[in-house]
Design a protein around this motif. Structure first.
Motif, PDB file in Angstrom:
ATOM      1  N   UNK A 112       0.835  -1.205   0.000  1.00  0.00           N
ATOM      2  CA  UNK A 112       0.000   0.000   0.000  1.00  0.00           C
ATOM      3  C   UNK A 112       0.866   1.250   0.000  1.00  0.00           C
ATOM      4  N   UNK A 113       1.913   1.254   0.855  1.00  0.00           N
ATOM      5  CA  UNK A 113       2.783   2.426   0.944  1.00  0.00           C
ATOM      6  C   UNK A 113       3.570   2.614  -0.350  1.00  0.00           C
ATOM      7  N   UNK A 114       4.034   1.535  -0.945  1.00  0.00           N
ATOM      8  CA  UNK A 114       4.766   1.640  -2.209  1.00  0.00           C
ATOM      9  C   UNK A 114       3.895   2.280  -3.286  1.00  0.00           C
ATOM     10  N   UNK A 115       2.641   1.857  -3.355  1.00  0.00           N
ATOM     11  CA  UNK A 115       1.718   2.407  -4.355  1.00  0.00           C
ATOM     12  C   UNK A 115       1.404   3.861  -4.055  1.00  0.00           C
ATOM     13  N   UNK A 116       1.250   4.177  -2.774  1.00  0.00           N
ATOM     14  CA  UNK A 116       0.986   5.562  -2.383  1.00  0.00           C
ATOM     15  C   UNK A 116       2.126   6.468  -2.809  1.00  0.00           C
ATOM     16  N   UNK A 117       3.350   6.051  -2.549  1.00  0.00           N
ATOM     17  CA  UNK A 117       4.495   6.891  -2.889  1.00  0.00           C
ATOM     18  C   UNK A 117       4.653   7.035  -4.395  1.00  0.00           C
ATOM     19  N   UNK A 118       4.338   6.007  -5.138  1.00  0.00           N
ATOM     20  CA  UNK A 118       4.413   6.099  -6.591  1.00  0.00           C
ATOM     21  C   UNK A 118       3.442   7.151  -7.113  1.00  0.00           C
ATOM     22  N   UNK A 119       2.276   7.241  -6.514  1.00  0.00           N
ATOM     23  CA  UNK A 119       1.309   8.274  -6.927  1.00  0.00           C
ATOM     24  C   UNK A 119       1.842   9.667  -6.595  1.00  0.00           C
ATOM     25  N   UNK A 120       2.525   9.796  -5.465  1.00  0.00           N
ATOM     26  CA  UNK A 120       3.148  11.076  -5.119  1.00  0.00           C
ATOM     27  C   UNK A 120       4.179  11.459  -6.178  1.00  0.00           C
TER      28      UNK A 120
END
Length: 235
Positions: free
Chosen positions: A106-114
């Motif tokens: 979840x965090x990896x995907x969140x940071x990719x969106x950032x």
């Protein structure tokens, strides 16, 4: 960053620094938005706003804006008008509602969106609640990992551009100077730090600064010295 912090003395310094560094650049802000907490008094440091004779001259437009928003509902969005043209990434970084086994992805995907949101920016700012932490994998499964920014995210965000990273100083052995030197060394890219110690100890790591940015930082630190702002270079 939590909405309840908006307008406190930390924001005055933070936004003052960004306003000083951003002319001529496309600023992007990764807020690392975290839900408001109520277990402490953080965010209450707004007494500087009743001392205009002492602080207003540092940035009159910013001072007036922060004084106005602290009279009403405080929020991250309320800060945007004084960051003209900035691209804002304010998606919630709290993964506590996600199953522990899913939090890392979840965090990896969140940071990719950032990263995608701020891809066109040549000056970026990250505002994690507590600041930088190491890349230990076990941390990513913790409910409050959203309050921290692992070193890998710092390095990725700063790649090929100037980045400013917020860090709340801790009780790390050796003291704050040693802590700042530690993270400057760990990042592995040229950098310096702006220290602001009024009310609570905070550091803004400035990574990959060019000569123009360094000159602006020198001037900023001199002008804002009354708020215990000073420059720290790697020891």
């Amino acid at each position: 960053m939590q909405d309840r912090y908006a307008g406190d003395v930390g924001d005055f310094v933070k936004l003052g620094l960004l306003r000083a560094l951003s002319p001529g650049r496309q600023l992007g802000v990764a807020w690392y938005r975290y839900p408001d907490e109520s277990h402490n008094g953080d965010g209450r440091h707004i007494t500087y706003l009743v001392q205009p004779q002492r602080y207003e001259h540092l940035d009159p437009v910013l001072f007036s804006h922060l004084r106005n928003i602290t009279r009403d509902a405080r929020s991250i969005n309320s800060l945007l008008p004084v960051m003209e043209g900035a691209i804002s990434s304010d998606e919630n970084v709290d993964s506590s509602m996600v199953a522990p086994r899913e939090r890392r992805n979840w965090r990896t995907a969140w940071f990719q969106r950032v990263m995608e949101r701020l891809s066109t920016c040549d000056l970026v700012f990250a505002d994690p609640d507590n600041g930088i932490i190491d890349d230990a994998n076990w941390r990513r499964g913790r409910a409050k990992f959203g309050k921290q920014m692992p070193l890998a995210e710092v390095q990725e965000l700063a790649k090929g551009r100037c980045a400013v990273i917020y860090h709340h100083n801790t009780r790390r052995r050796g003291g704050h100077d040693a802590e700042v030197d530690h993270w400057l060394g760990e990042v592995g890219t040229p950098g310096l730090a702006v220290r602001a110690t009024a009310y609570s100890p905070r550091t803004f790591f400035v990574l990959n600064p060019n000569e123009e940015i360094e000159a602006r930082i020198d001037e900023f630190c001199q002008q804002w010295a009354d708020l215990k702002v000073h420059l720290h270079r790697a020891g």
